[in-house]
Structure formats: structure tokens, C-alpha cells
Scaffold this motif. Sequence first.
Motif, PDB file in Angstrom:
ATOM      1  N   ASN A 216      71.841  68.982  58.114  1.00  0.00           N
ATOM      2  CA  ASN A 216      71.605  70.107  57.845  1.00  0.00           C
ATOM      3  C   ASN A 216      72.376  70.764  56.691  1.00  0.00           C
ATOM      4  N   LYS A 217      72.810  69.892  56.026  1.00  0.00           N
ATOM      5  CA  LYS A 217      73.657  70.184  54.887  1.00  0.00           C
ATOM      6  C   LYS A 217      73.359  69.895  53.603  1.00  0.00           C
ATOM      7  N   GLU A 218      73.686  70.320  52.596  1.00  0.00           N
ATOM      8  CA  GLU A 218      73.268  69.820  50.978  1.00  0.00           C
ATOM      9  C   GLU A 218      74.088  68.495  50.748  1.00  0.00           C
ATOM     10  N   ALA A 219      73.570  67.589  50.175  1.00  0.00           N
ATOM     11  CA  ALA A 219      74.256  66.499  49.744  1.00  0.00           C
ATOM     12  C   ALA A 219      75.242  67.089  48.712  1.00  0.00           C
ATOM     13  N   ILE A 220      76.485  66.404  48.647  1.00  0.00           N
ATOM     14  CA  ILE A 220      77.424  66.595  47.725  1.00  0.00           C
ATOM     15  C   ILE A 220      77.673  65.300  46.894  1.00  0.00           C
ATOM     16  N   PHE A 221      77.940  65.395  45.699  1.00  0.00           N
ATOM     17  CA  PHE A 221      78.085  64.066  44.696  1.00  0.00           C
ATOM     18  C   PHE A 221      79.191  64.374  43.792  1.00  0.00           C
ATOM     19  N   GLY A 222      80.083  63.179  43.485  1.00  0.00           N
ATOM     20  CA  GLY A 222      81.040  63.524  42.359  1.00  0.00           C
ATOM     21  C   GLY A 222      82.041  62.204  42.626  1.00  0.00           C
ATOM     22  N   LYS A 223      83.127  62.511  41.680  1.00  0.00           N
ATOM     23  CA  LYS A 223      84.307  61.409  41.741  1.00  0.00           C
ATOM     24  C   LYS A 223      84.812  61.582  43.216  1.00  0.00           C
ATOM     25  N   SER A 224      85.202  60.210  43.822  1.00  0.00           N
ATOM     26  CA  SER A 224      85.506  60.214  45.078  1.00  0.00           C
ATOM     27  C   SER A 224      86.568  61.171  45.458  1.00  0.00           C
ATOM     28  N   GLU A 225      87.846  61.202  44.616  1.00  0.00           N
ATOM     29  CA  GLU A 225      88.807  62.108  44.999  1.00  0.00           C
ATOM     30  C   GLU A 225      88.582  63.486  45.054  1.00  0.00           C
ATOM     31  N   LYS A 226      87.387  64.063  44.321  1.00  0.00           N
ATOM     32  CA  LYS A 226      86.897  65.490  44.739  1.00  0.00           C
ATOM     33  C   LYS A 226      86.038  65.557  45.850  1.00  0.00           C
ATOM     34  N   ILE A 227      85.467  64.705  46.213  1.00  0.00           N
ATOM     35  CA  ILE A 227      84.226  64.904  47.316  1.00  0.00           C
ATOM     36  C   ILE A 227      85.007  64.420  48.569  1.00  0.00           C
ATOM     37  N   ILE A 228      85.931  63.597  48.572  1.00  0.00           N
ATOM     38  CA  ILE A 228      86.626  62.931  49.869  1.00  0.00           C
ATOM     39  C   ILE A 228      88.133  63.897  49.987  1.00  0.00           C
ATOM     40  N   THR A 229      87.717  65.201  50.712  1.00  0.00           N
ATOM     41  CA  THR A 229      88.630  66.022  50.682  1.00  0.00           C
ATOM     42  C   THR A 229      88.944  66.473  52.386  1.00  0.00           C
ATOM     43  N   GLU A 230      90.013  67.039  52.655  1.00  0.00           N
ATOM     44  CA  GLU A 230      90.246  67.446  54.165  1.00  0.00           C
ATOM     45  C   GLU A 230      89.100  68.256  54.539  1.00  0.00           C
ATOM     46  N   GLU A 231      88.869  69.264  53.551  1.00  0.00           N
ATOM     47  CA  GLU A 231      87.990  70.261  53.554  1.00  0.00           C
ATOM     48  C   GLU A 231      86.590  69.826  53.961  1.00  0.00           C
ATOM     49  N   ASN A 232      86.141  69.017  53.078  1.00  0.00           N
ATOM     50  CA  ASN A 232      84.719  68.308  53.182  1.00  0.00           C
ATOM     51  C   ASN A 232      84.585  67.499  54.405  1.00  0.00           C
ATOM     52  N   LEU A 233      85.500  66.585  54.554  1.00  0.00           N
ATOM     53  CA  LEU A 233      85.351  65.643  55.942  1.00  0.00           C
ATOM     54  C   LEU A 233      85.359  66.663  57.202  1.00  0.00           C
ATOM     55  N   LYS A 234      86.025  67.898  57.302  1.00  0.00           N
ATOM     56  CA  LYS A 234      85.847  68.782  58.297  1.00  0.00           C
ATOM     57  C   LYS A 234      84.456  69.092  58.558  1.00  0.00           C
ATOM     58  N   GLU A 235      83.988  69.633  57.161  1.00  0.00           N
ATOM     59  CA  GLU A 235      82.544  70.274  57.421  1.00  0.00           C
ATOM     60  C   GLU A 235      81.356  69.443  57.569  1.00  0.00           C
ATOM     61  N   TYR A 236      81.838  68.141  57.080  1.00  0.00           N
ATOM     62  CA  TYR A 236      80.390  67.173  57.149  1.00  0.00           C
ATOM     63  C   TYR A 236      80.385  66.310  58.521  1.00  0.00           C
ATOM     64  N   PHE A 237      81.833  65.861  58.786  1.00  0.00           N
ATOM     65  CA  PHE A 237      82.235  65.038  60.100  1.00  0.00           C
ATOM     66  C   PHE A 237      82.445  65.592  61.089  1.00  0.00           C
ATOM     67  N   ASP A 238      82.679  67.112  61.116  1.00  0.00           N
ATOM     68  CA  ASP A 238      83.152  67.791  62.167  1.00  0.00           C
ATOM     69  C   ASP A 238      84.438  67.270  62.927  1.00  0.00           C
ATOM     70  N   VAL A 239      85.451  66.855  61.927  1.00  0.00           N
ATOM     71  CA  VAL A 239      86.771  66.487  62.273  1.00  0.00           C
ATOM     72  C   VAL A 239      87.952  66.837  61.439  1.00  0.00           C
ATOM     73  N   ASP A 240      88.859  67.374  62.341  1.00  0.00           N
ATOM     74  CA  ASP A 240      90.046  67.640  61.338  1.00  0.00           C
ATOM     75  C   ASP A 240      90.771  66.441  60.942  1.00  0.00           C
TER      76      ASP A 240
END
Length: 261
Positions: A216-240
Motif C-alpha cells: 500500500n505504498k508508492e514504489a520509489i526508484f533512484g540511485k541506491s544510496e538515495k533510496i536505501i536509507t534508514e528512513e525508507n527501510l523503516k517505512e517500507y520494511f517496518d524495521v528500525d
Amino acid sequence: MKLEVENGEYNYPKGKTLFQRVNFYIDKGEILTILGPNGVGKTTLLKCTTSLLKWTMGNTFIDGWSIDELGQKTIWKSIGYVPQGNGSVFSYTVLDMVLMGRAPRLGLFSLPSRKDIEFARHSLEMVGISHLENKACSEISGGELQLVLIARALTSQPQILILDEPESHLDFKNQLIILDILMKVAKQEGISCIINTHYPDHALHISDKTLMLGKNKEAIFGKSEKIITEENLKEYFDVDVRIIPFDYGGKKLKTIVPVAI
């Protein structure tokens, strides 16, 4: 070769939307990783991308051509596909299994030529398993079989290699072997690679670009270092998590540490 997906959407037959508004592209020699929790449609996305399934909306383009306009033989000359391994194989020899990858380049009733066998042996050499050539696939390990399947895909001389969780169910060493091979294939052979993975660490280590999917989230795409962040992993995987930089052999690397759910 450039592969691009524009506004990809897939709905189940009863109408439930699995994902929508998926956009990404990959250029020659790049590695793209697709990340997301279980059940968001990563495997289905790969099948739609390669025309194994039909997009509900959107399309795949190869060098600007709609994949719908290309014949299946043309598609599979351009794309090598490695599905998830299930450990179930017939007792073909490793060389015979890899030779099957030449099918898109053979005529309907043609037999493999000496040149085809040379391509198969070159692929075995590329992934470091030439010594297994005459072994039965039923007699080798899961990690070795995964390398055989990659070699089979490479034997078709693809410009794009697409792999569905190639390092899953493997031990640490075999995971690293797979990652090293993908980086070599991309950087030395100029073959673009798209992989699904459950490991954000791996994606951060090897990929140029990342597509992240979530329920239920919009897909996000870009350079890996910009997409794979602590904030995005928390939002998309529900893990700190914490992303920790470190030096190894003069290289600056990062590791991802899950800390709480």
C-alpha cells in the motif's frame, strides 16, 4: 541496451491491485536491485517486465521498442532470466543444462554446434564452475546449481540478465560468490543486471539503482544510496535499522544493522 518500465501495474484476476505506478530504467552495465517485504509482488514484477505475465497497465520498453512489438525469440535473445531455484532438477549434466541456454539462438530442429558448446563452456568459466562440466545437476550443491542456472542464462549471450532472488537459501560464502559474479558480469561484460533480493545489505553493496516496493505504498526508484536509507527501510520494511560506514582494504563500505521492530 536500455530497458525501461513505464507506469507498470498488475491486478489479480479478481481485481485486487498488487502494485501500480511502477517506473524504472536500467542502462548498459548497471545493476538494479528490487527490494521490498514478502508479498509485494517482486517476482510478479519481474515476470511482467519480461512479458511472462501481461501488465494490467503500463509497458516494458527495450531500446525504445515496446516489448509487445518484439517476438519472443527476439526478447529471449536480449534477456537472460534466472528464476528462483527450487532444488528440483533432472539428471542432466552441468554442460547439458547450460547448453539449454542456447535455445533462443538455435533453429527449431537444430542441434547445438561446436560453437554453441564453446559458448556454454565460456559461461561455465565466467562463473567459475568449469570443473563441474560432466557432473550431474542432481549431484551438486544448491550453491553450485545456482551458478549453473546463471551460466545457462549467460549462454544465450543476453544484454540484460534478470535474476529472482539468486542468493536466497545460500550460505555466506556462496552469497558472496553470486554477488561477485554479478558485479563482474555487469562491469566487465557490460551486461545489465536486475535482481530481486531480500537483503538490503546486498543491494547497497552491488547496485547502481534500486526500486523499493511496499504494501500500500508508492514504489520509489533512484540511485541506491538515495533510496536505501534508514528512513525508507523503516517505512517500507517496518524495521528500525542503522546504516554504518566502515573501511575495508582501502574501500569505503556500508553495512545495515536491524535494531528493532
